[in-house]
Write a protein that holds these residues in place. Structure first.
Motif, PDB file in Angstrom:
ATOM      1  N   GLN A   1       1.378  -0.737  -0.004  1.00  0.00           N
ATOM      2  CA  GLN A   1      -0.674   0.254  -0.077  1.00  0.00           C
ATOM      3  C   GLN A   1       0.617   0.900  -0.303  1.00  0.00           C
ATOM      4  O   GLN A   1       2.033   1.569   0.303  1.00  0.00           O
ATOM      5  CB  GLN A   1      -1.089   0.449   1.272  1.00  0.00           C
ATOM      6  N   ALA A   2       0.444   2.276  -0.450  1.00  0.00           N
ATOM      7  CA  ALA A   2       0.873   3.629  -0.296  1.00  0.00           C
ATOM      8  C   ALA A   2       1.143   3.551   1.209  1.00  0.00           C
ATOM      9  O   ALA A   2       0.795   3.706   1.591  1.00  0.00           O
ATOM     10  CB  ALA A   2       0.341   4.809  -0.825  1.00  0.00           C
TER      11      ALA A   2
ATOM     12  N   LYS B   1       4.859   4.851  -3.476  1.00  0.00           N
ATOM     13  CA  LYS B   1       3.607   6.140  -4.096  1.00  0.00           C
ATOM     14  C   LYS B   1       2.892   5.334  -4.930  1.00  0.00           C
ATOM     15  O   LYS B   1       3.985   4.036  -5.989  1.00  0.00           O
ATOM     16  CB  LYS B   1       4.145   7.196  -4.775  1.00  0.00           C
ATOM     17  N   PRO B   2       2.080   5.130  -5.539  1.00  0.00           N
ATOM     18  CA  PRO B   2       1.576   4.789  -6.461  1.00  0.00           C
ATOM     19  C   PRO B   2       2.474   5.027  -7.587  1.00  0.00           C
ATOM     20  O   PRO B   2       2.333   3.315  -9.142  1.00  0.00           O
ATOM     21  CB  PRO B   2       0.080   5.004  -6.968  1.00  0.00           C
TER      22      PRO B   2
ATOM     23  N   SER C   1      -3.026   2.371  -3.768  1.00  0.00           N
ATOM     24  CA  SER C   1      -3.499   3.345  -3.175  1.00  0.00           C
ATOM     25  C   SER C   1      -4.422   3.330  -2.014  1.00  0.00           C
ATOM     26  O   SER C   1      -5.101   2.464  -2.054  1.00  0.00           O
ATOM     27  CB  SER C   1      -4.137   4.707  -3.880  1.00  0.00           C
TER      28      SER C   1
END
Length: 127
Positions: A13-14, A87-88, A127
């Motif tokens: 996950q972010a 980050k994505p 995200s």
């Protein structure tokens, strides 16, 4: 040339962290400058980070500066990419690359600078 095998990719996950490893074959790993590149779908491969054969010089793309750290352990024939605060937009296939160099301070920033490549490891950041 050396044989390179990446590991450590995955789905996170972010904000999470991952550490990629790239293990090299052969007994002359300390003679190779190393780089990490990535390629996102529909985009060109880009350099993420690079490190000289001695480990004394490093480079980071602006997009990862302050979040990623490249390091190497010449005794273990391994180069690492510690990725924090993911980050994505970091989603991509990550490749390590190697190039034999006599210079202890050189590193390459372009694909053509390297003559050995790993098979890649997928990093997906949701995200």
């Amino acid at each position: 040339q050396v044989q390179l095998v990446e590991s450590g990719g995955g789905l996170v996950q972010a904000g999470d962290s991952l550490r990629l490893s790239c293990a090299a074959s052969g007994r002359t790993f300390s003679s190779y400058a190393m780089g990490w590149f990535r390629q996102a779908p529909g985009k060109e491969r880009e350099v993420v980070a690079a490190i000289s054969r001695s480990g004394g010089r490093t480079y980071y793309a602006d997009s990862v500066k302050g979040r990623f750290t490249i390091s190497r352990d010449n005794a273990k024939n391994t180069v690492y990419l510690q990725m924090n605060s993911l980050k994505p937009e970091d989603t991509a296939v990550y490749y390590c690359a190697a190039d034999f160099r006599y210079s202890s301070t050189w590193y390459g920033l372009n694909e053509g600078d390297y003559d050995s490549w790993g098979q890649g490891t997928q990093v997906t950041v949701s995200s």
